[in-house]
Design an enzyme around this catalytic site. Structure first.
Site, PDB file in Angstrom:
ATOM      1  N   GLY A  10      -4.697 -15.139  -8.008  1.00 56.60           N
ATOM      2  CA  GLY A  10      -4.248 -14.079  -7.108  1.00 56.60           C
ATOM      3  C   GLY A  10      -3.244 -14.624  -6.101  1.00 56.60           C
ATOM      4  O   GLY A  10      -2.952 -15.828  -6.071  1.00 56.60           O
ATOM      5  N   GLN A  11      -2.740 -13.748  -5.259  1.00 61.44           N
ATOM      6  CA  GLN A  11      -1.687 -14.134  -4.294  1.00 61.44           C
ATOM      7  C   GLN A  11      -2.179 -15.204  -3.319  1.00 61.44           C
ATOM      8  O   GLN A  11      -1.578 -16.262  -3.172  1.00 61.44           O
ATOM      9  CB  GLN A  11      -1.253 -12.920  -3.483  1.00 61.44           C
ATOM     10  CG  GLN A  11      -0.691 -11.777  -4.288  1.00 61.44           C
ATOM     11  CD  GLN A  11       0.045 -10.815  -3.378  1.00 61.44           C
ATOM     12  OE1 GLN A  11       1.235 -10.988  -3.143  1.00 61.44           O
ATOM     13  NE2 GLN A  11      -0.639  -9.802  -2.872  1.00 61.44           N
ATOM     14  N   ALA A  57     -11.222 -10.831  -5.527  1.00 61.26           N
ATOM     15  CA  ALA A  57     -11.659  -9.502  -5.116  1.00 61.26           C
ATOM     16  C   ALA A  57     -11.179  -8.484  -6.133  1.00 61.26           C
ATOM     17  O   ALA A  57     -10.175  -8.698  -6.813  1.00 61.26           O
ATOM     18  CB  ALA A  57     -11.089  -9.152  -3.736  1.00 61.26           C
ATOM     19  N   THR A  59      -9.199  -5.608  -6.252  1.00 60.60           N
ATOM     20  CA  THR A  59      -8.217  -5.128  -5.261  1.00 60.60           C
ATOM     21  C   THR A  59      -7.474  -3.848  -5.699  1.00 60.60           C
ATOM     22  O   THR A  59      -6.518  -3.449  -5.045  1.00 60.60           O
ATOM     23  CB  THR A  59      -7.169  -6.231  -4.965  1.00 60.60           C
ATOM     24  OG1 THR A  59      -6.619  -6.686  -6.197  1.00 60.60           O
ATOM     25  CG2 THR A  59      -7.770  -7.396  -4.216  1.00 60.60           C
ATOM     26  N   THR A  98     -10.259  -7.185   4.893  1.00 59.87           N
ATOM     27  CA  THR A  98      -9.094  -6.296   4.910  1.00 59.87           C
ATOM     28  C   THR A  98      -9.042  -5.340   6.104  1.00 59.87           C
ATOM     29  O   THR A  98     -10.085  -4.949   6.637  1.00 59.87           O
ATOM     30  CB  THR A  98      -9.096  -5.467   3.597  1.00 59.87           C
ATOM     31  OG1 THR A  98      -8.101  -4.450   3.680  1.00 59.87           O
ATOM     32  CG2 THR A  98     -10.429  -4.776   3.343  1.00 59.87           C
ATOM     33  N   ASP A  99      -7.832  -4.958   6.443  1.00 61.80           N
ATOM     34  CA  ASP A  99      -7.585  -3.897   7.428  1.00 61.80           C
ATOM     35  C   ASP A  99      -8.222  -2.571   6.999  1.00 61.80           C
ATOM     36  O   ASP A  99      -8.473  -1.702   7.832  1.00 61.80           O
ATOM     37  CB  ASP A  99      -6.067  -3.702   7.579  1.00 61.80           C
ATOM     38  CG  ASP A  99      -5.379  -3.424   6.253  1.00 61.80           C
ATOM     39  OD1 ASP A  99      -5.656  -4.138   5.276  1.00 61.80           O
ATOM     40  OD2 ASP A  99      -4.562  -2.487   6.180  1.00 61.80           O
ATOM     41  N   TYR A 124     -13.227   0.952  -2.350  1.00 60.40           N
ATOM     42  CA  TYR A 124     -12.755  -0.411  -2.077  1.00 60.40           C
ATOM     43  C   TYR A 124     -13.082  -0.803  -0.640  1.00 60.40           C
ATOM     44  O   TYR A 124     -13.648  -1.873  -0.390  1.00 60.40           O
ATOM     45  CB  TYR A 124     -11.247  -0.481  -2.326  1.00 60.40           C
ATOM     46  CG  TYR A 124     -10.583  -1.739  -1.800  1.00 60.40           C
ATOM     47  CD1 TYR A 124     -10.703  -2.948  -2.485  1.00 60.40           C
ATOM     48  CD2 TYR A 124      -9.837  -1.721  -0.613  1.00 60.40           C
ATOM     49  CE1 TYR A 124     -10.086  -4.107  -1.988  1.00 60.40           C
ATOM     50  CE2 TYR A 124      -9.229  -2.866  -0.125  1.00 60.40           C
ATOM     51  CZ  TYR A 124      -9.354  -4.057  -0.816  1.00 60.40           C
ATOM     52  OH  TYR A 124      -8.760  -5.198  -0.325  1.00 60.40           O
TER      53      TYR A 124
HETATM   54  N1  LIG Z   1      -3.127  -7.624  -1.129  1.00 64.44           N
HETATM   55  C1  LIG Z   1      -3.207  -7.111   0.085  1.00 64.44           C
HETATM   56  O1  LIG Z   1      -2.283  -6.454   0.559  1.00 64.44           O
HETATM   57  C2  LIG Z   1      -4.449  -7.340   0.906  1.00 64.44           C
HETATM   58  C3  LIG Z   1      -4.526  -6.772   2.180  1.00 64.44           C
HETATM   59  C4  LIG Z   1      -5.648  -7.026   2.958  1.00 64.44           C
HETATM   60  C5  LIG Z   1      -6.673  -7.815   2.463  1.00 64.44           C
HETATM   61  N2  LIG Z   1      -6.575  -8.321   1.205  1.00 64.44           N
HETATM   62  C6  LIG Z   1      -7.684  -9.164   0.711  1.00 64.44           C
HETATM   63  O2  LIG Z   1      -7.171 -10.460   0.576  1.00 64.44           O
HETATM   64  C7  LIG Z   1      -7.798 -11.130  -0.516  1.00 64.44           C
HETATM   65  C8  LIG Z   1      -6.746 -11.714  -1.435  1.00 64.44           C
HETATM   66  O3  LIG Z   1      -5.894 -10.669  -1.861  1.00 64.44           O
HETATM   67  P1  LIG Z   1      -4.750 -10.934  -2.950  1.00 64.44           P
HETATM   68  O4  LIG Z   1      -3.624 -10.034  -2.616  1.00 64.44           O
HETATM   69  O5  LIG Z   1      -4.543 -12.384  -3.110  1.00 64.44           O
HETATM   70  O6  LIG Z   1      -5.480 -10.340  -4.221  1.00 64.44           O
HETATM   71  P2  LIG Z   1      -5.028 -10.441  -5.752  1.00 64.44           P
HETATM   72  O7  LIG Z   1      -3.673 -11.005  -5.871  1.00 64.44           O
HETATM   73  O8  LIG Z   1      -5.347  -9.107  -6.346  1.00 64.44           O
HETATM   74  O9  LIG Z   1      -6.052 -11.524  -6.298  1.00 64.44           O
HETATM   75  C9  LIG Z   1      -7.409 -11.237  -6.471  1.00 64.44           C
HETATM   76  C10 LIG Z   1      -7.915 -12.189  -7.513  1.00 64.44           C
HETATM   77  O10 LIG Z   1      -9.286 -11.862  -7.765  1.00 64.44           O
HETATM   78  C11 LIG Z   1      -9.499 -11.994  -9.125  1.00 64.44           C
HETATM   79  N3  LIG Z   1     -10.622 -11.214  -9.611  1.00 64.44           N
HETATM   80  C12 LIG Z   1     -10.694  -9.872  -9.790  1.00 64.44           C
HETATM   81  N4  LIG Z   1     -11.873  -9.555 -10.362  1.00 64.44           N
HETATM   82  C13 LIG Z   1     -12.538 -10.723 -10.539  1.00 64.44           C
HETATM   83  C14 LIG Z   1     -13.788 -11.054 -11.094  1.00 64.44           C
HETATM   84  N5  LIG Z   1     -14.592 -10.131 -11.630  1.00 64.44           N
HETATM   85  N6  LIG Z   1     -14.161 -12.354 -11.127  1.00 64.44           N
HETATM   86  C15 LIG Z   1     -13.340 -13.317 -10.630  1.00 64.44           C
HETATM   87  N7  LIG Z   1     -12.136 -13.070 -10.120  1.00 64.44           N
HETATM   88  C16 LIG Z   1     -11.740 -11.767 -10.061  1.00 64.44           C
HETATM   89  C17 LIG Z   1      -8.223 -11.515  -9.779  1.00 64.44           C
HETATM   90  O11 LIG Z   1      -8.166 -12.035 -11.080  1.00 64.44           O
HETATM   91  P3  LIG Z   1      -7.046 -11.529 -12.123  1.00 64.44           P
HETATM   92  O12 LIG Z   1      -5.800 -12.216 -11.668  1.00 64.44           O
HETATM   93  O13 LIG Z   1      -7.549 -12.043 -13.418  1.00 64.44           O
HETATM   94  O14 LIG Z   1      -7.015 -10.045 -12.001  1.00 64.44           O
HETATM   95  C18 LIG Z   1      -7.174 -12.095  -8.858  1.00 64.44           C
HETATM   96  O15 LIG Z   1      -6.767 -13.369  -9.269  1.00 64.44           O
HETATM   97  C19 LIG Z   1      -8.731 -10.097  -1.140  1.00 64.44           C
HETATM   98  O16 LIG Z   1     -10.023 -10.304  -0.627  1.00 64.44           O
HETATM   99  C20 LIG Z   1      -8.206  -8.773  -0.656  1.00 64.44           C
HETATM  100  O17 LIG Z   1      -9.249  -7.826  -0.551  1.00 64.44           O
HETATM  101  C21 LIG Z   1      -5.494  -8.110   0.427  1.00 64.44           C
END
Ligand SMILES: NC(=O)c1ccc[n+]([C@@H]2O[C@H](COP(=O)([O-])OP(=O)(O)OC[C@H]3O[C@@H](n4cnc5c(N)ncnc54)[C@H](OP(=O)(O)O)[C@@H]3O)[C@@H](O)[C@H]2O)c1
Length: 288
Positions: A10-11, A57, A59, A98-99, A124
């Site tokens: 993930g990111q 997560a 997401t 998250t926000d 979510y």
């Molecule tokens: N993105 C935003 O704008 C945002 C904003 C606020 C908070 N957040 C929080 O910040 C954190 C990181 O966000 P991010 O943007 O890096 O998220 P992301 O890019 O969607 O990465 C989430 C990772 O979780 C993995 N995942 C999903 N289901 C899974 C499972 N069953 N078992 C193991 N891994 C699993 C995904 O795997 P795959 O790659 O295989 O799908 C992905 O690599 C999260 O907790 C999110 O809730 C994000």
């Protein structure tokens, strides 16, 4: 220090592993699928980390509305199991949140503080709040709430708003973007540096346990953010402002999800740049 980072594809997980280098033990979904919650303890006890950072997560905010069980398993039940395993290992757990836990209009015109009462709307958002509560049952927890993430342009798997706008900008002369939701876009390398600082990954001295808001500085509406992306990328694209109701997404979005990052900054964490200067940096890297 041995640091387990989940969600390594993930990111944020990817960026943390990049910054941690050889200290990181990155786990992707194949190494640990968080839907299979019974495997979490075994995996962590076998790896014996000194710190766990949970970036994995579910997401997909809109899809979560039709898959509530999976979303809850990954975002809440899995965290409960992680917290229990961290308890056995006596190792800190950093839970990324998250926000979206603040879904209601703020009762006062100011950014949300850590002590404000959450008001999650949608599957979510509720699952992420449940994840926070699960993490907080382990005494050695750091919960980091953040907002509007976009990873480095060189991250090929990243899915985020900036990347989507740059793609649409290459395909269309006009895009429709919501103008009545306010947020703080946050560049992932800045957030990763802050998370590692809070976790004490460099010097073994974590911040006091608890909840922290960490985002880039300032605030904007998504529509204005899109305009800045196109302006900086020198793309001639008209941004048509629409309302949340026009967008008609399956899941509710917070109208105002700007987070007050005062607690983090008062502790002396690495400064978080203003969202505009981070975006400028991203676009400069994207050009290269
Ligand atoms: N993105 C935003 O704008 C945002 C904003 C606020 C908070 N957040 C929080 O910040 C954190 C990181 O966000 P991010 O943007 O890096 O998220 P992301 O890019 O969607 O990465 C989430 C990772 O979780 C993995 N995942 C999903 N289901 C899974 C499972 N069953 N078992 C193991 N891994 C699993 C995904 O795997 P795959 O790659 O295989 O799908 C992905 O690599 C999260 O907790 C999110 O809730 C994000």
């Amino acid at each position: 220090m041995r640091v387990v980072v989940t969600g390594v594809c993930g990111q944020l997980g990817g960026e943390l592993c990049r910054q941690l280098g050889s200290m990181a033990i990155g786990l992707d979904v194949d190494a640990l699928d968080l839907r299979h919650t019974s495997r979490i303890a075994d995996t962590l006890l076998r790896l014996r980390p000194e710190l766990v950072i949970n970036c994995a997560a579910y997401t997909q905010v809109d899809r979560a509305e039709s898959e509530p069980e999976v979303c809850r398993a990954v975002n809440a039940i899995a965290v409960e199991r992680m917290a229990a395993a961290c308890g056995k290992l006596d190792c800190p757990l950093v839970q990324i949140s998250t926000d979206y836990v603040f879904g209601a209009a703020p009762p006062q015109p100011r950014p949300w503080r850590e002590e404000d009462i959450p008001s999650p709307q949608g599957v979510y958002a509720r699952s992420k709040l449940a994840g926070e509560q699960a993490a907080a049952r382990h005494p050695k927890h750091i919960i980091v709430r953040t907002c509007g993430l976009y990873a480095r342009p060189s991250d090929p798997r990243a899915k985020n708003f900036v990347k989507t706008m740059l793609r649409l900008g290459g395909e269309r002369a006009e895009v429709r973007v919501v103008a009545d939701q306010y947020c703080t876009p946050t560049y992932v390398p800045n957030l990763a540096r802050a998370v590692l600082w809070l976790a004490g990954a460099a010097n073994g001295q974590p911040a006091p346990w608890g909840v922290y808001h960490v985002t880039d500085g300032g605030q904007t509406a998504w529509c204005e953010f899109a305009q800045d992306v196109f302006r900086l990328a020198k793309m001639e694209v008209k941004v048509c402002p629409i309302t949340t109701a026009d967008y008609a997404a399956a899941a509710a979005r917070p109208a105002y999800s700007v987070l007050d990052t005062g607690r983090y900054h008062r502790l002396g964490g690495p400064p978080m740049p203003d969202w505009r200067s981070s975006l400028k940096k991203y676009i400069a890297q994207w050009r290269n």
